[in-house]
Motif scaffolding. Sequence first.
Motif, mmCIF file in Angstrom:
data_model
loop_
_atom_site.group_PDB
_atom_site.id
_atom_site.type_symbol
_atom_site.label_atom_id
_atom_site.label_comp_id
_atom_site.label_asym_id
_atom_site.label_seq_id
_atom_site.Cartn_x
_atom_site.Cartn_y
_atom_site.Cartn_z
ATOM 1 N N ASP A 54 1.651 -9.038 61.968
ATOM 2 C CA ASP A 54 1.909 -10.533 60.239
ATOM 3 C C ASP A 54 2.510 -12.061 61.844
ATOM 4 O OD1 ASP A 54 0.262 -9.777 59.150
ATOM 5 O OD2 ASP A 54 2.435 -8.294 57.982
ATOM 6 N N GLY A 55 2.185 -12.706 61.758
ATOM 7 C CA GLY A 55 2.415 -13.884 62.356
ATOM 8 C C GLY A 55 3.062 -15.439 60.905
ATOM 9 N N PRO A 56 4.143 -16.088 61.916
ATOM 10 C CA PRO A 56 4.934 -16.544 60.376
ATOM 11 C C PRO A 56 3.942 -17.945 59.779
ATOM 12 C CG PRO A 56 5.471 -17.426 62.999
ATOM 13 C CD PRO A 56 4.612 -16.268 63.341
ATOM 14 N N GLY A 57 4.286 -18.310 58.476
ATOM 15 C CA GLY A 57 3.281 -18.803 58.125
ATOM 16 C C GLY A 57 2.036 -18.636 57.986
ATOM 17 N N GLY A 58 1.454 -17.413 57.920
ATOM 18 C CA GLY A 58 0.149 -17.473 57.117
ATOM 19 C C GLY A 58 -0.549 -17.704 58.842
ATOM 20 N N SER A 59 -0.218 -17.611 60.112
ATOM 21 C CA SER A 59 -0.650 -17.349 62.103
ATOM 22 C C SER A 59 -1.424 -15.733 62.034
ATOM 23 C CB SER A 59 0.677 -18.039 62.697
ATOM 24 O OG SER A 59 0.989 -16.995 63.051
ATOM 25 N N GLU A 60 -2.433 -15.815 63.029
ATOM 26 C CA GLU A 60 -2.547 -15.047 63.543
ATOM 27 C C GLU A 60 -1.682 -13.727 65.130
ATOM 28 O OE1 GLU A 60 -6.986 -13.381 64.895
ATOM 29 O OE2 GLU A 60 -7.406 -15.604 64.547
ATOM 30 N N ALA A 61 -1.326 -13.075 64.511
ATOM 31 C CA ALA A 61 -0.517 -12.739 66.176
ATOM 32 C C ALA A 61 -1.413 -11.490 66.049
ATOM 33 C CB ALA A 61 0.806 -12.511 65.586
ATOM 34 N N TRP A 62 -1.057 -11.038 68.068
ATOM 35 C CA TRP A 62 -1.043 -9.942 68.018
ATOM 36 C C TRP A 62 -0.026 -9.081 69.255
ATOM 37 C CZ3 TRP A 62 -5.828 -8.183 66.674
ATOM 38 C CH2 TRP A 62 -6.887 -8.870 66.130
ATOM 39 N N LEU A 63 -0.170 -8.373 69.899
ATOM 40 C CA LEU A 63 0.646 -7.529 70.807
ATOM 41 C C LEU A 63 -0.675 -7.222 71.480
ATOM 42 C CD1 LEU A 63 3.157 -6.579 71.865
ATOM 43 C CD2 LEU A 63 3.003 -4.719 70.619
ATOM 44 N N ILE A 64 -1.121 -7.259 72.927
ATOM 45 C CA ILE A 64 -1.941 -7.331 73.499
ATOM 46 C C ILE A 64 -1.482 -6.223 74.855
ATOM 47 C CG2 ILE A 64 -3.660 -7.874 75.398
ATOM 48 C CD1 ILE A 64 -3.863 -9.896 73.105
ATOM 49 N N GLY A 65 -2.304 -5.156 75.696
ATOM 50 C CA GLY A 65 -1.775 -4.617 76.333
ATOM 51 C C GLY A 65 -2.545 -4.597 77.433
ATOM 52 N N TRP A 66 -2.018 -5.153 78.562
ATOM 53 C CA TRP A 66 -3.206 -5.340 79.841
ATOM 54 C C TRP A 66 -2.678 -4.294 81.252
ATOM 55 C CZ3 TRP A 66 -5.398 -10.463 79.697
ATOM 56 C CH2 TRP A 66 -4.779 -11.255 77.966
ATOM 57 N N PRO A 67 -3.732 -3.821 80.720
ATOM 58 C CA PRO A 67 -3.995 -2.792 82.506
ATOM 59 C C PRO A 67 -4.113 -2.965 83.633
ATOM 60 C CG PRO A 67 -5.644 -1.722 80.949
ATOM 61 C CD PRO A 67 -5.524 -3.939 80.825
ATOM 62 N N PRO A 68 -3.650 -3.082 84.987
ATOM 63 C CA PRO A 68 -4.016 -3.416 86.200
ATOM 64 C C PRO A 68 -4.874 -4.071 86.483
ATOM 65 C CG PRO A 68 -2.386 -1.501 86.796
ATOM 66 C CD PRO A 68 -3.478 -1.508 84.853
ATOM 67 N N THR A 141 -1.706 -4.742 90.702
ATOM 68 C CA THR A 141 -2.470 -3.589 91.358
ATOM 69 C C THR A 141 -1.851 -2.441 89.873
ATOM 70 O OG1 THR A 141 -1.630 -3.200 93.102
ATOM 71 C CG2 THR A 141 -2.820 -4.506 93.474
ATOM 72 N N ALA A 142 -0.621 -2.027 89.890
ATOM 73 C CA ALA A 142 -0.339 -0.528 89.359
ATOM 74 C C ALA A 142 0.620 -1.161 88.040
ATOM 75 C CB ALA A 142 1.142 -0.122 90.652
ATOM 76 N N GLU A 143 0.683 -1.973 87.734
ATOM 77 C CA GLU A 143 1.717 -2.356 86.917
ATOM 78 C C GLU A 143 0.888 -2.894 85.228
ATOM 79 O OE1 GLU A 143 5.821 -4.089 84.659
ATOM 80 O OE2 GLU A 143 5.361 -4.330 86.869
ATOM 81 N N HIS A 144 1.557 -1.732 83.971
ATOM 82 C CA HIS A 144 0.944 -2.621 82.868
ATOM 83 C C HIS A 144 1.231 -3.532 82.581
ATOM 84 C CE1 HIS A 144 -1.615 0.994 81.916
ATOM 85 N NE2 HIS A 144 -2.453 -0.153 81.105
ATOM 86 N N ALA A 145 0.608 -4.412 82.114
ATOM 87 C CA ALA A 145 1.728 -5.993 81.362
ATOM 88 C C ALA A 145 1.201 -5.874 79.869
ATOM 89 C CB ALA A 145 1.303 -7.418 81.675
ATOM 90 N N VAL A 146 2.320 -5.928 78.969
ATOM 91 C CA VAL A 146 2.358 -6.585 77.488
ATOM 92 C C VAL A 146 2.538 -7.924 77.037
ATOM 93 C CG1 VAL A 146 3.191 -5.156 75.183
ATOM 94 C CG2 VAL A 146 2.904 -3.366 77.337
ATOM 95 N N SER A 147 1.792 -8.769 76.133
ATOM 96 C CA SER A 147 2.472 -9.814 75.713
ATOM 97 C C SER A 147 2.024 -9.730 73.940
ATOM 98 C CB SER A 147 1.350 -10.316 76.429
ATOM 99 O OG SER A 147 -0.229 -10.227 76.174
ATOM 100 N N VAL A 148 2.945 -11.203 73.297
ATOM 101 C CA VAL A 148 2.838 -11.333 72.178
ATOM 102 C C VAL A 148 1.799 -12.614 72.635
ATOM 103 C CG1 VAL A 148 3.685 -11.793 70.169
ATOM 104 C CG2 VAL A 148 4.513 -9.434 71.803
ATOM 105 N N HIS A 149 0.788 -13.027 71.341
ATOM 106 C CA HIS A 149 0.305 -13.816 71.306
ATOM 107 C C HIS A 149 0.522 -14.374 69.680
ATOM 108 C CE1 HIS A 149 -1.671 -13.696 75.081
ATOM 109 N NE2 HIS A 149 -1.370 -12.555 75.106
ATOM 110 N N ALA A 150 0.499 -15.891 69.254
ATOM 111 C CA ALA A 150 0.188 -16.152 68.103
ATOM 112 C C ALA A 150 -0.271 -17.387 68.043
ATOM 113 C CB ALA A 150 1.541 -16.217 67.467
ATOM 114 N N TYR A 151 -1.661 -17.727 66.506
ATOM 115 C CA TYR A 151 -2.474 -19.190 66.699
ATOM 116 C C TYR A 151 -2.103 -19.946 65.283
ATOM 117 C CZ TYR A 151 -4.549 -16.736 70.847
ATOM 118 O OH TYR A 151 -4.659 -15.767 71.619
ATOM 119 N N TYR A 152 -2.129 -20.887 64.939
ATOM 120 C CA TYR A 152 -2.788 -21.601 63.911
ATOM 121 C C TYR A 152 -3.169 -22.449 63.873
ATOM 122 C CZ TYR A 152 -1.820 -23.125 59.234
ATOM 123 O OH TYR A 152 -1.602 -23.094 57.668
#
Length: 180
Positions: A54-68, A141-152
Motif C-alpha cells: 500500500d503506497g501513500p495517498g492511494g498510490s500503487e507500490a511494489w517490492l521487487i526482487g531482481w535475479p542477476p 552476474t552473482a547478486e540479487h537486487a531488491v527495489s521498491v517502486h511507487a506510482y500515482y
Amino acid sequence: MSQSQSVPASVREAGAAAPTAAQLLDFVRRIAADTELTSALPLDPEGRTWVRLDGPGGSEAWLIGWPPGTGTGWHDHAESVGAFATAHGALKENSLSVRLPSGGWRSLELDEGVDRRRLLRAGEGRAFGRHHVHEVLNESTAEHAVSVHAYYPPLPLIRRFSRTGPVLRLEQVERPEDWQ
C-alpha cells in the motif's frame, strides 16, 4: 503473492492530496531502508518476484526482487508519476530525456543525446514524471537486487518498447489485469 504495508489513516482519508513524485521518492526510500521487510521478499534465481504494498495517498507500490542479469525492457508508465529506490544490490536505469507521443505511432527515430544512464546502489533512488521511458536492469552476474517502486495514479497501463540503435518501436500495451 500479496503483502500490505501499513499506511497512516491520515493519508488514506478522502480528500487527501495526491502524492507528488517527491513524496513517492521519500516513501520508497523509507521502505527500502526497512531491512526486515526487504529481506523477507522471496527471491527466485530464475525470474523477478514481487509483492504489492500500500503506497501513500492511494498510490500503487511494489517490492521487487531482481535475479542477476534480469531487467524490465524499455517501457513507460503512461500518466503516472513515480519513484523507485534500491534496497539491496544495484540497479542500472537507462532512460530517455524525451517525451513520446501518447498515441498514434508504432516506430520513432530518436535524436542523438536523449540517452541517460544511472546506477542506483542500495539506499539510492529517483523520482520521475509522467511519460518517463526507461529500462531497469540488474547487471550483476552473482547478486540479487531488491527495489521498491511507487506510482500515482495507480498504473492505468504500461507501454512496452523494443529498441534497435536510435529506433524505438511500440511492441505492446499492458493493462493492470495483465500483471496483477
